[in-house]
Write an enzyme that holds these catalytic residues in place. Structure first.
Site, PDB file in Angstrom:
ATOM      1  N   TYR A   1      75.833 -10.560  13.666  1.00 26.32           N
ATOM      2  CA  TYR A   1      74.991 -10.558  14.868  1.00 26.32           C
ATOM      3  C   TYR A   1      74.165 -11.837  14.951  1.00 26.32           C
ATOM      4  O   TYR A   1      74.108 -12.488  16.000  1.00 26.32           O
ATOM      5  CB  TYR A   1      74.085  -9.333  14.876  1.00 26.32           C
ATOM      6  CG  TYR A   1      73.289  -9.189  16.154  1.00 26.32           C
ATOM      7  CD1 TYR A   1      73.912  -8.761  17.323  1.00 26.32           C
ATOM      8  CD2 TYR A   1      71.930  -9.480  16.193  1.00 26.32           C
ATOM      9  CE1 TYR A   1      73.194  -8.622  18.505  1.00 26.32           C
ATOM     10  CE2 TYR A   1      71.209  -9.349  17.372  1.00 26.32           C
ATOM     11  CZ  TYR A   1      71.845  -8.926  18.529  1.00 26.32           C
ATOM     12  OH  TYR A   1      71.133  -8.800  19.698  1.00 26.32           O
TER      13      TYR A   1
ATOM     14  N   LYS B   1      74.458 -14.856  17.874  1.00 29.97           N
ATOM     15  CA  LYS B   1      73.337 -15.273  18.717  1.00 29.97           C
ATOM     16  C   LYS B   1      72.968 -16.737  18.492  1.00 29.97           C
ATOM     17  O   LYS B   1      72.528 -17.429  19.417  1.00 29.97           O
ATOM     18  CB  LYS B   1      72.133 -14.354  18.491  1.00 29.97           C
ATOM     19  CG  LYS B   1      72.367 -12.924  18.960  1.00 29.97           C
ATOM     20  CD  LYS B   1      72.822 -12.865  20.415  1.00 29.97           C
ATOM     21  CE  LYS B   1      73.050 -11.448  20.906  1.00 29.97           C
ATOM     22  NZ  LYS B   1      73.450 -11.394  22.334  1.00 29.97           N
TER      23      LYS B   1
END
Length: 258
Positions: A162, A166
């Site tokens: 994750y 990002k």
């Protein structure tokens, strides 16, 4: 000057608009005058959001389209549908995102690919295809949903992929802002901390983890989906015409102190 935040008659496509944050952004853009397209793989839910916008925002136009963000032909077809119905695209909001938490030493390659396909490749594809429309008319606004996790790791494990996705979103934002500046296209990202959505539901129900996470948030609360709306409208509107390549942290102050 009073109308600097208006987006009247602009066509705004909200990718992942059937999700909590995307839904809130769609409503917000409609409130400020945009014609809104809710684009999502879940057509039933997307149509519900579009109907809700039309019923709550007087005089608004909202449509729903189904597409698969990981499929190049599907993304290209979405652009064709939007342009056929509304004539153009002025604002692209990439609000989609997934998070599969796995220990780093046990991270399945398939899960890693799944997350990068949606969180990163998906943004590349929507920007590539909708960007063609914006470059042609030399005008546009692109807003992607990033996260504080693009710049800060978590206090617990499982978020390697994750955070990586990002971080990639942040760099796509900066790279496109530079490349498309000559075409008068602004490219920015919104980076929240925790937002009260289904994605964060498990964490928010863990009192100890919640307490630990909020310890470094000066405003001492979790964000609501509504907290993302002001940032989205701002970055979509003329008020932000001289802002590009920026990551706007809507994080209660977290990145200011850690």
């Amino acid at each position: 000057m009073a109308d600097m935040f208006r987006v009247d008659d602009k066509v705004a496509v909200v990718v992942g608009g059937a999700g909590g944050i995307g839904e809130a952004m769609g409503h917000g853009l409609a409130e400020y005058g945009a014609k809104v397209v809710i684009a999502d793989i879940n057509l039933t839910r997307a149509e519900e959001v579009a109907r809700d916008i039309r019923s709550k925002v007087v005089g608004s136009e909202a449509a729903a389209f189904k597409f698969d963000i990981t499929d190049e032909k599907s993304v290209a077809h979405l652009v064709e549908q939007v342009v056929s119905k509304f004539g153009t695209v002025d604002i692209l909001v990439n609000s989609q995102g997934v998070n599969l938490k796995r220990p780093a030493t046990e991270f399945p390659g398939a899960d890693w690919d799944f997350m990068f396909n949606i969180n990163v490749k998906g943004i590349m594809l929507t920007c590539r295809e909708f960007g063609k429309v914006m470059l042609d008319k030399k005008k546009g606004k692109v807003i992607s949903l990033s996260s504080v996790r693009g710049a800060r790791a978590t206090l617990w494990g499982g978020n390697e992929a994750y955070c990586a996705t990002k971080g990639a979103v942040d760099m796509i934002t900066r790279a496109l802002a530079s490349e498309w500046a000559p075409y008068n296209i602004n490219v920015n990202a919104i980076a929240p901390s925790w937002v009260a959505t289904k994605l964060a539901e498990k964490t928010l129900k863990d009192p100890e983890r919640l307490k630990r996470g909020l310890a470094n948030v000066p405003l001492k609360r979790v964000a609501s989906t509504g907290d993302m709306v002001g940032a989205c409208v701002f970055l979509a509107s003329p008020a932000s015409d001289f802002i590009t390549g920026q990551i706007l942290y809507v994080d209660g102050g977290l990145t200011a102190v850690v």
